[in-house]
Scaffold this motif. Structure first.
Motif, PDB file in Angstrom:
ATOM      1  N   THR A 183       0.864  -1.179   0.000  1.00 42.05           N
ATOM      2  CA  THR A 183       0.000   0.000   0.000  1.00 42.05           C
ATOM      3  C   THR A 183       0.898   1.226   0.000  1.00 42.05           C
ATOM      4  N   PHE A 184       0.297   2.391   0.070  1.00 42.74           N
ATOM      5  CA  PHE A 184       1.056   3.633   0.023  1.00 42.74           C
ATOM      6  C   PHE A 184       0.705   4.495   1.223  1.00 42.74           C
ATOM      7  N   MET A 185       1.737   5.158   1.774  1.00 41.71           N
ATOM      8  CA  MET A 185       1.519   6.106   2.860  1.00 41.71           C
ATOM      9  C   MET A 185       2.523   7.231   2.699  1.00 41.71           C
ATOM     10  N   GLU A 186       2.013   8.447   2.653  1.00 43.24           N
ATOM     11  CA  GLU A 186       2.858   9.635   2.526  1.00 43.24           C
ATOM     12  C   GLU A 186       3.816   9.517   1.346  1.00 43.24           C
ATOM     13  N   GLY A 187       3.313   8.979   0.236  1.00 41.09           N
ATOM     14  CA  GLY A 187       4.108   8.871  -0.980  1.00 41.09           C
ATOM     15  C   GLY A 187       5.096   7.717  -1.012  1.00 41.09           C
ATOM     16  N   LYS A 188       5.108   6.892   0.028  1.00 43.58           N
ATOM     17  CA  LYS A 188       6.046   5.769   0.077  1.00 43.58           C
ATOM     18  C   LYS A 188       5.319   4.456  -0.100  1.00 43.58           C
ATOM     19  N   ARG A 189       6.021   3.490  -0.699  1.00 49.66           N
ATOM     20  CA  ARG A 189       5.482   2.140  -0.870  1.00 49.66           C
ATOM     21  C   ARG A 189       5.697   1.387   0.431  1.00 49.66           C
ATOM     22  N   CYS A 190       4.653   0.763   0.924  1.00 54.59           N
ATOM     23  CA  CYS A 190       4.713   0.103   2.227  1.00 54.59           C
ATOM     24  C   CYS A 190       4.300  -1.356   2.117  1.00 54.59           C
ATOM     25  N   LEU A 191       5.142  -2.218   2.624  1.00 59.05           N
ATOM     26  CA  LEU A 191       4.895  -3.662   2.631  1.00 59.05           C
ATOM     27  C   LEU A 191       4.231  -4.011   3.963  1.00 59.05           C
ATOM     28  N   ILE A 192       3.047  -4.631   3.873  1.00 59.36           N
ATOM     29  CA  ILE A 192       2.285  -4.953   5.086  1.00 59.36           C
ATOM     30  C   ILE A 192       1.737  -6.375   4.999  1.00 59.36           C
ATOM     31  N   PRO A 193       1.445  -6.995   6.147  1.00 61.45           N
ATOM     32  CA  PRO A 193       0.828  -8.326   6.132  1.00 61.45           C
ATOM     33  C   PRO A 193      -0.576  -8.272   5.524  1.00 61.45           C
ATOM     34  N   LEU A 194      -0.998  -9.368   4.943  1.00 57.37           N
ATOM     35  CA  LEU A 194      -2.323  -9.449   4.326  1.00 57.37           C
ATOM     36  C   LEU A 194      -3.426  -9.116   5.327  1.00 57.37           C
ATOM     37  N   ILE A 218      -4.487  -0.754  -2.465  1.00 59.82           N
ATOM     38  CA  ILE A 218      -3.736  -1.877  -1.905  1.00 59.82           C
ATOM     39  C   ILE A 218      -3.512  -2.901  -3.015  1.00 59.82           C
ATOM     40  N   VAL A 219      -2.267  -3.356  -3.148  1.00 56.52           N
ATOM     41  CA  VAL A 219      -1.917  -4.370  -4.144  1.00 56.52           C
ATOM     42  C   VAL A 219      -1.758  -5.700  -3.419  1.00 56.52           C
ATOM     43  N   GLU A 271      -3.296 -14.539 -13.686  1.00 55.66           N
ATOM     44  CA  GLU A 271      -3.050 -13.519 -14.705  1.00 55.66           C
ATOM     45  C   GLU A 271      -2.269 -12.314 -14.181  1.00 55.66           C
ATOM     46  N   GLU A 272      -2.663 -11.714 -13.073  1.00 59.98           N
ATOM     47  CA  GLU A 272      -1.908 -10.613 -12.485  1.00 59.98           C
ATOM     48  C   GLU A 272      -2.451 -10.304 -11.095  1.00 59.98           C
ATOM     49  N   PRO A 273      -1.651  -9.579 -10.292  1.00 56.16           N
ATOM     50  CA  PRO A 273      -2.118  -9.258  -8.945  1.00 56.16           C
ATOM     51  C   PRO A 273      -3.389  -8.425  -8.990  1.00 56.16           C
ATOM     52  N   SER A 274      -4.216  -8.611  -7.976  1.00 50.92           N
ATOM     53  CA  SER A 274      -5.410  -7.776  -7.912  1.00 50.92           C
ATOM     54  C   SER A 274      -5.023  -6.467  -7.264  1.00 50.92           C
ATOM     55  N   LEU A 275      -5.692  -5.445  -7.658  1.00 59.92           N
ATOM     56  CA  LEU A 275      -5.387  -4.118  -7.156  1.00 59.92           C
ATOM     57  C   LEU A 275      -6.687  -3.468  -6.778  1.00 59.92           C
ATOM     58  N   VAL A 276      -6.778  -3.026  -5.564  1.00 56.01           N
ATOM     59  CA  VAL A 276      -7.982  -2.343  -5.123  1.00 56.01           C
ATOM     60  C   VAL A 276      -7.740  -0.861  -5.350  1.00 56.01           C
TER      61      VAL A 276
END
Length: 115
Positions: A63-74, A89-90, A98-103
């Motif tokens: 996901t993204f926070m304050e312009g940064k890419r953030c890795l978080i648990p599902l 959220i990716v 086929e490809e990751p889902s993206l909300v």
């Protein structure tokens, strides 16, 4: 009524930021480049090999926070989506190859920088 709605949004944003900060999995020394798609843009995040496997299996999300890419648990990603279904959220879905889902909501502001 509008002030109450704005206050609720602000409170939700603060809750989401706290969830992300408290569960952030980013590692500064990570060297594996993990590419993912947001809209029509290819983004990337450096991860460890273990994190790369967890992303591929859908155990971690981005996901993204304050312009940064953030890795978080599902589980945290799911909590965030329950608070704000419009949050970007990716999540990789291994059962859908086929490809990751993206909300991504149709009206989402661009809350992340271009790569």
């Amino acid at each position: 009524q509008q002030r109450a709605l704005a206050a609720r949004r602000k409170q939700t944003r603060a809750q989401i930021n706290t969830l992300i900060k408290d569960n952030l999995q980013n590692i500064a020394e990570a060297e594996v480049r993990y590419n993912f798609v947001v809209g029509e843009n290819i983004k990337y995040l450096y991860v460890t090999e273990t994190q790369q496997q967890a992303l591929a299996s859908g155990e971690l999300a981005i996901t993204f926070m304050e312009g940064k890419r953030c890795l978080i648990p599902l589980s945290v990603a799911q909590q965030i989506l329950s608070l704000d279904p419009d949050k970007i959220i990716v999540i990789n879905r291994p059962d859908m190859p086929e490809e990751p889902s993206l909300v991504v909501p149709d009206n989402a502001p661009d809350e992340h920088p271009s790569v």
